[in-house]
Design a protein around this motif. Structure first.
Motif, mmCIF file in Angstrom:
data_model
loop_
_atom_site.group_PDB
_atom_site.id
_atom_site.type_symbol
_atom_site.label_atom_id
_atom_site.label_comp_id
_atom_site.label_asym_id
_atom_site.label_seq_id
_atom_site.Cartn_x
_atom_site.Cartn_y
_atom_site.Cartn_z
ATOM 1 N N GLY A 51 0.793 -1.220 0.000
ATOM 2 C CA GLY A 51 0.000 0.000 0.000
ATOM 3 C C GLY A 51 0.827 1.272 0.000
ATOM 4 N N LEU A 52 1.990 1.220 0.636
ATOM 5 C CA LEU A 52 2.819 2.419 0.733
ATOM 6 C C LEU A 52 3.965 2.426 -0.264
ATOM 7 C CD1 LEU A 52 2.997 2.745 4.629
ATOM 8 C CD2 LEU A 52 1.439 3.898 3.049
ATOM 9 N N ALA A 53 3.998 1.453 -1.164
ATOM 10 C CA ALA A 53 5.093 1.380 -2.140
ATOM 11 C C ALA A 53 5.127 2.600 -3.052
ATOM 12 C CB ALA A 53 4.953 0.107 -2.980
ATOM 13 N N GLY A 54 3.977 3.251 -3.243
ATOM 14 C CA GLY A 54 3.936 4.429 -4.108
ATOM 15 C C GLY A 54 4.791 5.574 -3.603
ATOM 16 N N PHE A 55 4.990 5.657 -2.267
ATOM 17 C CA PHE A 55 5.795 6.742 -1.709
ATOM 18 C C PHE A 55 7.291 6.514 -1.931
ATOM 19 C CE2 PHE A 55 1.780 7.083 0.502
ATOM 20 C CZ PHE A 55 1.571 8.444 0.553
ATOM 21 N N ALA A 56 7.644 5.334 -2.419
ATOM 22 C CA ALA A 56 9.036 5.062 -2.796
ATOM 23 C C ALA A 56 9.161 4.797 -4.284
ATOM 24 C CB ALA A 56 9.565 3.865 -2.002
ATOM 25 N N SER A 57 8.116 5.108 -5.035
ATOM 26 C CA SER A 57 8.117 4.812 -6.464
ATOM 27 C C SER A 57 8.928 5.839 -7.239
ATOM 28 C CB SER A 57 6.684 4.789 -7.000
ATOM 29 O OG SER A 57 6.105 6.082 -6.928
ATOM 30 N N GLN A 58 9.353 5.456 -8.431
ATOM 31 C CA GLN A 58 10.118 6.374 -9.279
ATOM 32 C C GLN A 58 9.279 7.571 -9.713
ATOM 33 O OE1 GLN A 58 12.213 4.517 -12.499
ATOM 34 N NE2 GLN A 58 12.955 2.811 -11.244
ATOM 35 N N SER A 59 7.999 7.333 -10.007
ATOM 36 C CA SER A 59 7.148 8.442 -10.457
ATOM 37 C C SER A 59 6.997 9.495 -9.365
ATOM 38 C CB SER A 59 5.774 7.918 -10.882
ATOM 39 O OG SER A 59 5.151 7.210 -9.827
ATOM 40 N N PHE A 60 6.946 9.084 -8.111
ATOM 41 C CA PHE A 60 6.819 10.005 -6.982
ATOM 42 C C PHE A 60 8.000 10.976 -6.950
ATOM 43 C CE2 PHE A 60 7.588 11.117 -2.521
ATOM 44 C CZ PHE A 60 6.337 11.538 -2.101
ATOM 45 N N PHE A 61 9.214 10.436 -7.033
ATOM 46 C CA PHE A 61 10.406 11.283 -6.963
ATOM 47 C C PHE A 61 10.629 12.060 -8.264
ATOM 48 C CE2 PHE A 61 11.255 8.332 -3.511
ATOM 49 C CZ PHE A 61 11.729 9.187 -2.527
ATOM 50 N N THR A 62 10.237 11.475 -9.394
ATOM 51 C CA THR A 62 10.414 12.169 -10.670
ATOM 52 C C THR A 62 9.575 13.436 -10.729
ATOM 53 O OG1 THR A 62 10.856 10.072 -11.802
ATOM 54 C CG2 THR A 62 10.258 11.951 -13.175
ATOM 55 N N VAL A 63 8.302 13.332 -10.353
ATOM 56 C CA VAL A 63 7.417 14.499 -10.392
ATOM 57 C C VAL A 63 7.905 15.569 -9.420
ATOM 58 C CG1 VAL A 63 5.072 15.316 -9.951
ATOM 59 C CG2 VAL A 63 5.429 13.166 -11.162
ATOM 60 N N GLY A 64 8.326 15.156 -8.222
ATOM 61 C CA GLY A 64 8.843 16.121 -7.253
ATOM 62 C C GLY A 64 10.051 16.868 -7.780
ATOM 63 N N ALA A 65 10.972 16.147 -8.414
ATOM 64 C CA ALA A 65 12.166 16.790 -8.971
ATOM 65 C C ALA A 65 11.811 17.737 -10.113
ATOM 66 C CB ALA A 65 13.147 15.725 -9.449
ATOM 67 N N LEU A 66 10.830 17.367 -10.935
ATOM 68 C CA LEU A 66 10.433 18.234 -12.045
ATOM 69 C C LEU A 66 9.791 19.528 -11.555
ATOM 70 C CD1 LEU A 66 9.016 15.575 -14.530
ATOM 71 C CD2 LEU A 66 11.135 16.876 -14.760
ATOM 72 N N ILE A 447 7.537 22.340 -4.474
ATOM 73 C CA ILE A 447 7.039 20.969 -4.569
ATOM 74 C C ILE A 447 5.587 20.936 -4.114
ATOM 75 C CG2 ILE A 447 7.309 18.614 -3.713
ATOM 76 C CD1 ILE A 447 10.296 19.220 -3.374
ATOM 77 N N ASP A 448 4.705 20.543 -5.004
ATOM 78 C CA ASP A 448 3.272 20.459 -4.701
ATOM 79 C C ASP A 448 3.001 19.127 -4.019
ATOM 80 O OD1 ASP A 448 0.502 20.389 -4.642
ATOM 81 O OD2 ASP A 448 0.291 21.352 -6.599
ATOM 82 N N ALA A 449 2.960 19.156 -2.691
ATOM 83 C CA ALA A 449 2.805 17.931 -1.918
ATOM 84 C C ALA A 449 1.483 17.228 -2.217
ATOM 85 C CB ALA A 449 2.916 18.231 -0.423
ATOM 86 N N SER A 450 0.422 17.994 -2.509
ATOM 87 C CA SER A 450 -0.883 17.376 -2.759
ATOM 88 C C SER A 450 -0.851 16.486 -3.993
ATOM 89 C CB SER A 450 -1.956 18.450 -2.910
ATOM 90 O OG SER A 450 -1.697 19.280 -4.022
ATOM 91 N N VAL A 451 -0.150 16.936 -5.054
ATOM 92 C CA VAL A 451 -0.027 16.116 -6.265
ATOM 93 C C VAL A 451 0.749 14.839 -5.964
ATOM 94 C CG1 VAL A 451 0.939 16.017 -8.590
ATOM 95 C CG2 VAL A 451 -0.216 18.086 -7.816
ATOM 96 N N LEU A 452 1.833 14.951 -5.209
ATOM 97 C CA LEU A 452 2.652 13.778 -4.893
ATOM 98 C C LEU A 452 1.886 12.783 -4.032
ATOM 99 C CD1 LEU A 452 6.124 15.417 -4.152
ATOM 100 C CD2 LEU A 452 5.277 14.459 -6.287
ATOM 101 N N ILE A 453 1.085 13.276 -3.095
ATOM 102 C CA ILE A 453 0.303 12.381 -2.246
ATOM 103 C C ILE A 453 -0.729 11.620 -3.071
ATOM 104 C CG2 ILE A 453 -1.439 12.346 -0.414
ATOM 105 C CD1 ILE A 453 0.157 14.611 0.940
ATOM 106 N N VAL A 454 -1.395 12.324 -3.995
ATOM 107 C CA VAL A 454 -2.377 11.651 -4.851
ATOM 108 C C VAL A 454 -1.707 10.556 -5.683
ATOM 109 C CG1 VAL A 454 -3.922 11.959 -6.823
ATOM 110 C CG2 VAL A 454 -3.988 13.576 -4.931
#
Length: 592
Positions: A51-66, A447-454
């Motif tokens: 369930g929490l694997a998304g918070f360590a996913s590549q897409s999570f960190f990629t969007v934050g860096a962008l 960094i838009d935290a709301s987008v990353l959380i979704v």
């Protein structure tokens, strides 16, 4: 159909409640999606590692860096300069829309479309004011162009990264950098033509949003100086875009040879000219940011990198020691480490020069000062009120080339396949910090935290839909309802379901919910799942019919003065056209 357990019905109920909440908009999307995931975790439907694997996913960190890289381009003025050079002077609404949508779609292909709209929106509104075009004619095309441009590459929108991450989680290769261009480019080109040709007729013309404050706006007297290098030098007042500034009037030009007043449209601007304007604060802020080499007159601020200069409004109190002094002798630099760039006095237009104005109680000063000025002097007896003007910090233009090179490097690395996209994006984010294009504090704020959380929570909910069998059952139902149409009919059904769902909830949530259903449908028909993944990614991104489905639509909703039906009037026809184009492209380039 195999028997289902309580987990099936519980997950279905939680997801249904989440969708209803997203439609009603009583809570923010990140709160609802994360809340649904927490409920599933508490019930034991999905284990924490899944369930929490998304918070360590590549897409999570990629969007934050962008987000950080996009903020660097904004703070250095790199994208704003490009927008100004492309848009230029008014050349007719259709030509302007063609330029605007083309530029936006191109930029959105290489930067996440949400920060692209955030960066361009103030400049587009300001540019519209300068050329006398209502924002309601420009901002829906801005949002739509950012959406369709984002479909063209892996990094153009977070939805592509989410679906790519879901593919990788299933053991399939994720999308390559330009794989989606086969469907994205045709959609982008058709959208640009559609918006440019039909937009002027289909978009509302709400003149009132050009100046929402009306006659109640405070009119300031402000002096600016042309300081080379500047694109203004050698241009006429008309060609420089200083003739028709909405809310701002060019009163006079002072130079060594004398004073010009009134100022004719054909007057040639020279290095060192002092321009006096009368106008409202919003336009003054844009004037301070939009024109390179146009700086507050007499401003002797230090050049040190640690100084962060912004605009503040301050009202002179009746007991202030400044009363009775002229601005030149008041020594604002020594007393407050600030410089007066504009003055407002009870609606009266002041005729004298800024430095010669004798200060009175109630005068409103527009000050350029460091970021801590408001905190330091808000309780001072010298002023009744001190407030900082939003987004008034001057761009770090000396670093714009560095920020642009970092972006080009990220795109080149991602396109070459030498390193994963997440590593290229993280390297770019660290690069803009190391090159001082952005401060660490601004990077955190970007960094838009709301987008990353979704994004992260949606991946966990998608895993729950798979593990409990909800996705498989809905997939079977979808197949059975469209089995008479053949495999391609099932693909069309997946696309249409995603398209409808993304108009009701966020694009990332819609993609995460439909993806497991699409994979189950493809598996039951023994078809290649990749065309179905492409359909989900594209349909979830192309949300045009309402302001609810995509964050860029919500961003332009208020500033454009739009009504809900404005999006339907132009968005529904365009969305149907793009659905036909997208499905045709998928049929050709990803055969079933």
């Amino acid at each position: 159909m195999q028997p289902v357990g309580w987990e099936f019905w519980f997950t279905l109920a939680v997801v249904f409640a989440m969708i209803v909440g997203l439609i009603q908009e009583r809570l923010t999307p990140d709160t609802l999606v994360l809340g649904a995931l927490v409920i599933l975790l508490l019930a034991g439907v999905v284990d924490p590692s899944s369930g929490l694997a998304g918070f360590a996913s590549q897409s999570f960190f990629t969007v934050g860096a962008l987000f950080v890289i996009a903020a660097a381009l904004q703070h250095t003025g790199a994208l704003q300069r490009l927008a100004s050079s492309v848009l230029g002077a008014s050349s007719g609404l259709r030509t302007n829309l063609f330029r605007l949508t083309g530029l936006t779609a191109l930029g959105s292909a290489f930067l996440n479309n949400t920060p692209i709209v955030a960066m361009l929106l103030p400049g587009v509104v300001s540019w519209g004011r300068r050329v006398g075009t209502s924002p309601s004619k420009l901002l829906i095309p801005l949002s739509y162009a950012a959406i369709v441009g984002g479909v063209c590459t892996l990094i153009g929108t977070s939805t592509n990264l989410v679906v790519s991450g879901l593919l990788e989680a299933q053991g399939s290769p994720g999308f390559s950098m330009f794989e989606l261009a086969w469907v994205g480019i045709p959609c982008a080109l058709i959208s640009i033509v559609f918006l440019s040709l039909l937009g002027p007729r289909m978009l509302p013309d709400r003149i009132d949003v050009l100046n929402p404050a009306g006659d109640s706006s405070r009119e300031y007297l402000v002096e600016m100086r042309i300081q080379g290098p500047s694109e203004l030098i050698g241009k006429t007042v008309e060609n420089a875009g200083l003739r028709h500034l909405l809310g701002l009037f060019l009163v006079r030009i002072e130079r060594d040879t004398g004073t010009l007043s009134p100022v004719g449209p054909g007057e040639i601007l020279c290095d060192g000219d002092r321009l006096t304007f009368a106008g409202v604060v919003d336009t003054i802020v844009e004037l301070n940011r939009a024109f390179r080499g146009l700086v507050p007159a007499g401003n002797d601020r230090p050049e040190g990198r640690e100084h962060r200069w912004r605009l503040h409004e301050a009202v002179i109190s009746s007991g202030s020691p400044l009363v009775g002094q002229n601005i030149r002798d008041a020594n604002f630099r020594g007393r407050y480490n600030a410089a007066v760039i504009a003055v407002h006095r009870h609606g009266d237009r002041i005729a004298s020069k800024i430095g010669d104005i004798i200060l009175r109680p109630g005068d409103v000063l527009l000050l350029e000062a460091t970021q801590g000025f408001e905190r330091t002097f808000r309780n001072s007896s010298d002023f009744y009120l001190v407030s900082e003007i939003d987004r008034s910090e001057a761009p770090r233009r000396q670093h714009s080339a560095r920020a642009s090179l970092v972006l080009l490097g990220v795109v080149a690395l991602a396109a070459s396949g030498l390193v994963p996209i997440v590593i290229a994006a993280l390297a770019g984010a660290m690069g803009v910090l190391a090159l001082r294009c952005l401060s660490p504090g601004d990077a955190r704020g970007a960094i838009d935290a709301s987008v990353l959380i979704v994004i992260a929570a949606s991946l966990g909910i998608a895993r729950a839909l798979e593990q409990t069998g909800v996705a498989g059952v809905i997939g079977s139902l979808l197949v059975s309802l469209s089995e008479g149409l053949g495999p391609y009919g099932v693909l069309v059904a997946v696309y249409l379901v995603t398209m409808l769902l993304t108009e009701l909830i966020t694009n990332n949530a819609a993609a995460a919910l439909v993806f497991p259903i699409a994979m189950a449908s493809a598996g039951q028909l023994d078809l290649d799942p990749r065309p179905f993944a492409v359909a989900v990614a594209v349909a979830a991104s192309l949300s045009l019919a309402t302001p609810l489905g995509y964050q860029t639509n919500l961003m332009v909703y208020g500033p454009g003065g739009y009504r809900f039906t404005d999006f339907m009037r132009i968005g529904v026809p365009l969305q149907l056209v793009l659905a036909a184009v997208a499905l045709s492209s998928i049929y050709v380039f990803w055969p079933l």
